[in-house]
Design an enzyme around this catalytic site. Sequence first.
Site, PDB file in Angstrom:
ATOM      1  N   HIS A  61      47.368  -9.948 -41.195  1.00  0.00           N
ATOM      2  CA  HIS A  61      47.356  -8.492 -41.409  1.00  0.00           C
ATOM      3  C   HIS A  61      47.837  -8.130 -42.809  1.00  0.00           C
ATOM      4  O   HIS A  61      49.023  -8.202 -43.102  1.00  0.00           O
ATOM      5  CB  HIS A  61      48.283  -7.848 -40.375  1.00  0.00           C
ATOM      6  CG  HIS A  61      48.258  -6.359 -40.369  1.00  0.00           C
ATOM      7  ND1 HIS A  61      48.529  -5.634 -39.225  1.00  0.00           N
ATOM      8  CD2 HIS A  61      47.992  -5.434 -41.322  1.00  0.00           C
ATOM      9  CE1 HIS A  61      48.422  -4.352 -39.499  1.00  0.00           C
ATOM     10  NE2 HIS A  61      48.118  -4.203 -40.768  1.00  0.00           N
ATOM     11  N   HIS A  63      46.758  -5.548 -46.547  1.00  0.00           N
ATOM     12  CA  HIS A  63      45.931  -4.516 -47.185  1.00  0.00           C
ATOM     13  C   HIS A  63      45.756  -4.903 -48.647  1.00  0.00           C
ATOM     14  O   HIS A  63      46.734  -4.984 -49.383  1.00  0.00           O
ATOM     15  CB  HIS A  63      46.616  -3.147 -47.081  1.00  0.00           C
ATOM     16  CG  HIS A  63      46.871  -2.735 -45.661  1.00  0.00           C
ATOM     17  ND1 HIS A  63      45.980  -1.992 -44.922  1.00  0.00           N
ATOM     18  CD2 HIS A  63      47.913  -2.993 -44.822  1.00  0.00           C
ATOM     19  CE1 HIS A  63      46.449  -1.796 -43.705  1.00  0.00           C
ATOM     20  NE2 HIS A  63      47.628  -2.396 -43.613  1.00  0.00           N
ATOM     21  N   ARG A  65      43.460  -3.237 -50.609  1.00  0.00           N
ATOM     22  CA  ARG A  65      43.150  -1.966 -51.316  1.00  0.00           C
ATOM     23  C   ARG A  65      41.855  -1.961 -52.114  1.00  0.00           C
ATOM     24  O   ARG A  65      41.611  -1.018 -52.870  1.00  0.00           O
ATOM     25  CB  ARG A  65      44.297  -1.580 -52.273  1.00  0.00           C
ATOM     26  CG  ARG A  65      45.667  -1.527 -51.651  1.00  0.00           C
ATOM     27  CD  ARG A  65      45.762  -0.456 -50.604  1.00  0.00           C
ATOM     28  NE  ARG A  65      47.136  -0.235 -50.171  1.00  0.00           N
ATOM     29  CZ  ARG A  65      47.459   0.069 -48.926  1.00  0.00           C
ATOM     30  NH1 ARG A  65      46.525   0.205 -47.988  1.00  0.00           N
ATOM     31  NH2 ARG A  65      48.700   0.281 -48.608  1.00  0.00           N
ATOM     32  N   ASP A 152      42.791  -0.300 -38.375  1.00  0.00           N
ATOM     33  CA  ASP A 152      44.227  -0.310 -38.672  1.00  0.00           C
ATOM     34  C   ASP A 152      44.656   0.883 -39.524  1.00  0.00           C
ATOM     35  O   ASP A 152      43.993   1.241 -40.492  1.00  0.00           O
ATOM     36  CB  ASP A 152      44.668  -1.574 -39.396  1.00  0.00           C
ATOM     37  CG  ASP A 152      46.171  -1.548 -39.601  1.00  0.00           C
ATOM     38  OD1 ASP A 152      46.872  -1.785 -38.623  1.00  0.00           O
ATOM     39  OD2 ASP A 152      46.617  -1.231 -40.711  1.00  0.00           O
ATOM     40  N   ASN A 244      54.932   2.320 -41.504  1.00  0.00           N
ATOM     41  CA  ASN A 244      54.318   2.568 -40.204  1.00  0.00           C
ATOM     42  C   ASN A 244      54.037   1.262 -39.495  1.00  0.00           C
ATOM     43  O   ASN A 244      53.258   0.474 -40.019  1.00  0.00           O
ATOM     44  CB  ASN A 244      52.967   3.280 -40.391  1.00  0.00           C
ATOM     45  CG  ASN A 244      53.004   4.667 -39.861  1.00  0.00           C
ATOM     46  OD1 ASN A 244      53.866   5.016 -39.074  1.00  0.00           O
ATOM     47  ND2 ASN A 244      52.052   5.467 -40.294  1.00  0.00           N
ATOM     48  N   ASP A 271      51.699  -7.388 -43.072  1.00  0.00           N
ATOM     49  CA  ASP A 271      51.367  -5.968 -43.276  1.00  0.00           C
ATOM     50  C   ASP A 271      51.630  -5.563 -44.733  1.00  0.00           C
ATOM     51  O   ASP A 271      52.113  -4.465 -45.009  1.00  0.00           O
ATOM     52  CB  ASP A 271      52.109  -5.055 -42.307  1.00  0.00           C
ATOM     53  CG  ASP A 271      51.435  -3.686 -42.195  1.00  0.00           C
ATOM     54  OD1 ASP A 271      50.380  -3.470 -42.838  1.00  0.00           O
ATOM     55  OD2 ASP A 271      51.960  -2.816 -41.478  1.00  0.00           O
ATOM     56  N   HIS A 275      51.656   0.206 -52.633  1.00  0.00           N
ATOM     57  CA  HIS A 275      51.463   1.609 -53.026  1.00  0.00           C
ATOM     58  C   HIS A 275      52.053   1.817 -54.409  1.00  0.00           C
ATOM     59  O   HIS A 275      53.074   1.210 -54.739  1.00  0.00           O
ATOM     60  CB  HIS A 275      52.188   2.561 -52.059  1.00  0.00           C
ATOM     61  CG  HIS A 275      51.554   2.654 -50.713  1.00  0.00           C
ATOM     62  ND1 HIS A 275      50.313   3.197 -50.498  1.00  0.00           N
ATOM     63  CD2 HIS A 275      52.014   2.284 -49.487  1.00  0.00           C
ATOM     64  CE1 HIS A 275      50.019   3.163 -49.208  1.00  0.00           C
ATOM     65  NE2 HIS A 275      51.025   2.602 -48.570  1.00  0.00           N
ATOM     66  N   PRO A 285      53.244   5.500 -46.458  1.00  0.00           N
ATOM     67  CA  PRO A 285      54.000   4.487 -45.710  1.00  0.00           C
ATOM     68  C   PRO A 285      53.567   3.074 -46.086  1.00  0.00           C
ATOM     69  O   PRO A 285      52.384   2.821 -46.305  1.00  0.00           O
ATOM     70  CB  PRO A 285      53.628   4.780 -44.251  1.00  0.00           C
ATOM     71  CG  PRO A 285      52.252   5.372 -44.326  1.00  0.00           C
ATOM     72  CD  PRO A 285      52.116   6.043 -45.677  1.00  0.00           C
TER      73      PRO A 285
HETATM   74  O1  DOR Z   1      52.963   1.277 -43.366  1.00  0.00           O
HETATM   75  C1  DOR Z   1      51.763   1.137 -43.241  1.00  0.00           C
HETATM   76  N1  DOR Z   1      50.932   1.125 -44.288  1.00  0.00           N
HETATM   77  N2  DOR Z   1      51.256   1.025 -42.022  1.00  0.00           N
HETATM   78  C2  DOR Z   1      49.926   1.042 -41.798  1.00  0.00           C
HETATM   79  O2  DOR Z   1      49.546   0.924 -40.672  1.00  0.00           O
HETATM   80  C3  DOR Z   1      48.991   1.235 -42.895  1.00  0.00           C
HETATM   81  C4  DOR Z   1      49.582   0.749 -44.143  1.00  0.00           C
HETATM   82  C5  DOR Z   1      48.803   1.161 -45.362  1.00  0.00           C
HETATM   83  O3  DOR Z   1      47.583   0.996 -45.378  1.00  0.00           O
HETATM   84  O4  DOR Z   1      49.428   1.602 -46.328  1.00  0.00           O
END
Ligand code: DOR
Length: 390
Positions: A61, A63, A65, A152, A244, A271, A275, A285
């Site tokens: 899991h 991201h 981007r 997700d 999150n 996860d 950002h 989040p």
């Molecule tokens: O904290 C999170 N960020 N939880 C998620 O489910 C999505 C993720 C995000 O894509 O930034």
Amino acid sequence: MKTLIKNVEIIDAAGQRSGKVLIEDGKIKKVYKEKGVVRAAYDEEIDGEGHGLMPGFIDMHCHLRDPGYEYKETMETGMKAALKGGFTSLVAMANTKPIIDNVDALQNNLDKAAELDLCQLIQVAALTKDFGDEELVDFEALRPFTNVFSNDGVSVMNQDTMIRGLAASAQNDFILAAHCDPETSLVQRDVELLEKTGGHLHVCHISKKETLDAIREAKERGLDISCEVTPHHLFASAMEYRVNPPFRTYPDRRALIEGIKDCVVDMCGTDHAPHSEEDKLKGAPGINNFEMAFAMYYTVFCQNGIGVEKLSEMLSDAPARRMGLKAGLIKEKYPADLVLVDLNWEGKINPKDFISKSRNNPFGGETLKGKVLMTMVKGNIKYDDNRSAL
Ligand code: DOR
């Protein structure tokens, strides 16, 4: 090309043993015991004296981007950060811009990953068109390119959509990875639907004791369900930092650790959610995890008397098995995706030193244990902390 990695403590889900590993053409050719004699010729030798050799970590899991949010991370910066963290295979979520909900978008990312030649990419496809409420994606068209489907970040609130998604998961043999918010009640609903409909359910980033209880019960009923935890929910509780699911209570955190000991929690994911500073200030989040995940996990495992072979199982073997990959173990004929680790290293990791494009991680001042020294994908060194030490 043949490489010998010698003087290492080989660590995987099968246990720990001193030995050496011969690599040929990107695969593990032979695993030798410590005193085993290597008769084969080889081109290169790596002396890992005093260090551990683990199978590459497989992140269920993350991201990346890319496309659309390249100011937070690109596939290239994300994969380089992942390799620094020991991750050789990445399951990348579909919440990009545009959302990955069709074959062209998915194929673009697979092509990009092939060109980069860094980590292996398992690109998740969305469950529904544009993460909408009702219209499912074209599973038959997408299935040859991925075996994980997920919205997700956006929970599937529509029960009928979830039923049809699970039915498709059974029919097309894929994993439906569910982000559940509200966490426990949605997991309970999905367990009921799974029992009626069939399918292969994976619950993302679980954070609460009650959720764990629901999954434990579903497993006892023989349902095909798996789940993952994140480094931050294991490492800390009751923090304000926005993520999150949010940081939970201390008893929740303890329950997750017990859930690892009694095998209800299957995998350690990241996860990784990069950002920019500006987006974070606006309340986005997420935590940037690739470069700290292993040390955070290893620290928690040590503090709780859980062996490093269990961590290897959860970082490599379990995700490989769940996705049907022949990977995640140090075993002959398996890919030479390997991580050299210093398990005695103790120190602080500063997010300012991240090679990820973003820095959003609140654990900079913490003393952690365990460091990735070198990461190899298919026999090629892709990250090297200090080549002179090898
Ligand atoms: O904290 C999170 N960020 N939880 C998620 O489910 C999505 C993720 C995000 O894509 O930034």
